[in-house]
Write a protein that holds these residues in place. Sequence first.
Motif, PDB file in Angstrom:
ATOM      1  N   LEU A  90       0.842  -1.190   0.000  1.00 23.51           N
ATOM      2  CA  LEU A  90       0.000   0.000   0.000  1.00 23.51           C
ATOM      3  C   LEU A  90       0.877   1.239   0.000  1.00 23.51           C
ATOM      4  N   CYS A  91       0.725   2.091  -1.017  1.00 19.15           N
ATOM      5  CA  CYS A  91       1.492   3.330  -1.136  1.00 19.15           C
ATOM      6  C   CYS A  91       0.694   4.504  -0.573  1.00 19.15           C
ATOM      7  N   GLU A  92      -0.595   4.563  -0.864  1.00 15.34           N
ATOM      8  CA  GLU A  92      -1.453   5.608  -0.318  1.00 15.34           C
ATOM      9  C   GLU A  92      -2.873   5.094  -0.184  1.00 15.34           C
ATOM     10  N   ALA A  93      -3.532   5.506   0.879  1.00 18.16           N
ATOM     11  CA  ALA A  93      -4.958   5.244   1.068  1.00 18.16           C
ATOM     12  C   ALA A  93      -5.601   6.533   1.538  1.00 18.16           C
ATOM     13  N   THR A  94      -6.706   6.897   0.931  1.00 17.40           N
ATOM     14  CA  THR A  94      -7.398   8.115   1.340  1.00 17.40           C
ATOM     15  C   THR A  94      -8.540   7.775   2.293  1.00 17.40           C
ATOM     16  N   THR A  95      -9.005   8.770   3.004  1.00 20.06           N
ATOM     17  CA  THR A  95     -10.245   8.627   3.757  1.00 20.06           C
ATOM     18  C   THR A  95     -11.406   8.888   2.799  1.00 20.06           C
ATOM     19  N   TYR A  96     -12.624   8.641   3.255  1.00 20.52           N
ATOM     20  CA  TYR A  96     -13.773   8.822   2.373  1.00 20.52           C
ATOM     21  C   TYR A  96     -13.990  10.295   2.019  1.00 20.52           C
ATOM     22  N   ARG A  97     -14.312  10.532   0.750  1.00 16.39           N
ATOM     23  CA  ARG A  97     -14.791  11.821   0.261  1.00 16.39           C
ATOM     24  C   ARG A  97     -16.155  11.597  -0.387  1.00 16.39           C
ATOM     25  N   LEU A 211      -6.186   0.662   9.574  1.00  6.60           N
ATOM     26  CA  LEU A 211      -6.549   1.093   8.223  1.00  6.60           C
ATOM     27  C   LEU A 211      -8.053   1.251   8.047  1.00  6.60           C
ATOM     28  N   ALA A 212      -8.817   0.553   8.870  1.00 11.56           N
ATOM     29  CA  ALA A 212     -10.270   0.519   8.696  1.00 11.56           C
ATOM     30  C   ALA A 212     -10.843   1.936   8.633  1.00 11.56           C
ATOM     31  N   GLU A 213     -11.670   2.170   7.655  1.00 10.52           N
ATOM     32  CA  GLU A 213     -12.251   3.496   7.425  1.00 10.52           C
ATOM     33  C   GLU A 213     -13.731   3.313   7.116  1.00 10.52           C
ATOM     34  N   THR A 214     -14.575   3.522   8.092  1.00 13.55           N
ATOM     35  CA  THR A 214     -16.001   3.363   7.877  1.00 13.55           C
ATOM     36  C   THR A 214     -16.589   4.653   7.310  1.00 13.55           C
ATOM     37  N   PRO A 215     -17.628   4.544   6.497  1.00  9.19           N
ATOM     38  CA  PRO A 215     -18.278   5.763   5.982  1.00  9.19           C
ATOM     39  C   PRO A 215     -18.903   6.577   7.107  1.00  9.19           C
ATOM     40  N   ALA A 216     -19.329   7.770   6.772  1.00 10.53           N
ATOM     41  CA  ALA A 216     -20.002   8.635   7.737  1.00 10.53           C
ATOM     42  C   ALA A 216     -21.302   7.981   8.218  1.00 10.53           C
ATOM     43  N   VAL A 217     -21.837   8.503   9.305  1.00  9.39           N
ATOM     44  CA  VAL A 217     -23.072   7.961   9.871  1.00  9.39           C
ATOM     45  C   VAL A 217     -24.252   8.188   8.932  1.00  9.39           C
ATOM     46  N   ASN A 218     -24.288   9.354   8.299  1.00 13.66           N
ATOM     47  CA  ASN A 218     -25.379   9.691   7.391  1.00 13.66           C
ATOM     48  C   ASN A 218     -24.919  10.842   6.493  1.00 13.66           C
ATOM     49  N   PRO A 219     -25.696  11.185   5.463  1.00 15.79           N
ATOM     50  CA  PRO A 219     -25.279  12.265   4.555  1.00 15.79           C
ATOM     51  C   PRO A 219     -25.065  13.606   5.244  1.00 15.79           C
ATOM     52  N   ALA A 220     -25.845  13.900   6.292  1.00 16.75           N
ATOM     53  CA  ALA A 220     -25.665  15.171   7.001  1.00 16.75           C
ATOM     54  C   ALA A 220     -24.269  15.248   7.603  1.00 16.75           C
ATOM     55  N   GLU A 221     -23.817  14.130   8.191  1.00 18.46           N
ATOM     56  CA  GLU A 221     -22.469  14.104   8.758  1.00 18.46           C
ATOM     57  C   GLU A 221     -21.420  14.100   7.656  1.00 18.46           C
TER      58      GLU A 221
END
Length: 249
Positions: A90-97, A211-221
Amino acid sequence: MKHLARKMSTAVATVAALGLIGAGTAQADSLTGWVGPAGSNGSGVLFLNTSTIINAPDLKAESKIYSAFGQTVPSAEIGVRARLFSSGALCEATTYRYNTGPAAQFTHKTTNTCGAGWYNSHGYTAIWDGTSAYKEALTLPTNPLWWEPAAARSASPAPELTPESIPTGTNSAGETYGSGASAATDADLPDLVAAIGDDGTTVGFVRSADLAETPAVNPAEASKQSSTERTIPLFDEDGQTQVGTFTLT
């Protein structure tokens, strides 16, 4: 325990000796993986995803989610987590956008490089189910594409790091270690995932739990989120000896 974390080195060789690599440096190129299913939202809109690796003018790994028939969804209902692998590490991992306005598609990309080598793109996408959670899907990986820094091209460098050189096994603590490039889900990752540290040269392992990256709770967050970089330790394969850091961008 013998430490397997190391610095990548390059050796100058002739183009004849590195015919395959030399051929890969001749021109700009991009490769896109197979299209895969990304799920559907609460309104039944079907989404697909894919990943692309591009080697010019800059190296980048893109992952993309898009509606199958061009329907748009509101802000923050689709997201992407891009990942760039170099020869299995793994060279790069982003967080969710997430999409910032009504959109039928959304793409996010990496920006880092880890020296000369074969790179591929293999990211995640997420879509809001309309009620309670984002549904994640893994993109299908691209085939590898060669990239090297412009200053190194005349020297035809041969990278030390190859998929075969990444150690795989179980350490004395019972933790598995190895490449995460072929894992179908986060659950399929080894306990310690091969990665290249923030210095761009140290090869070690990061904990899959880190590394685990869960999505946001909801669209507002999700709509409130901006770039949320976080740095995690880079270990030797023993899972105890820290040899550097790895930053999720």
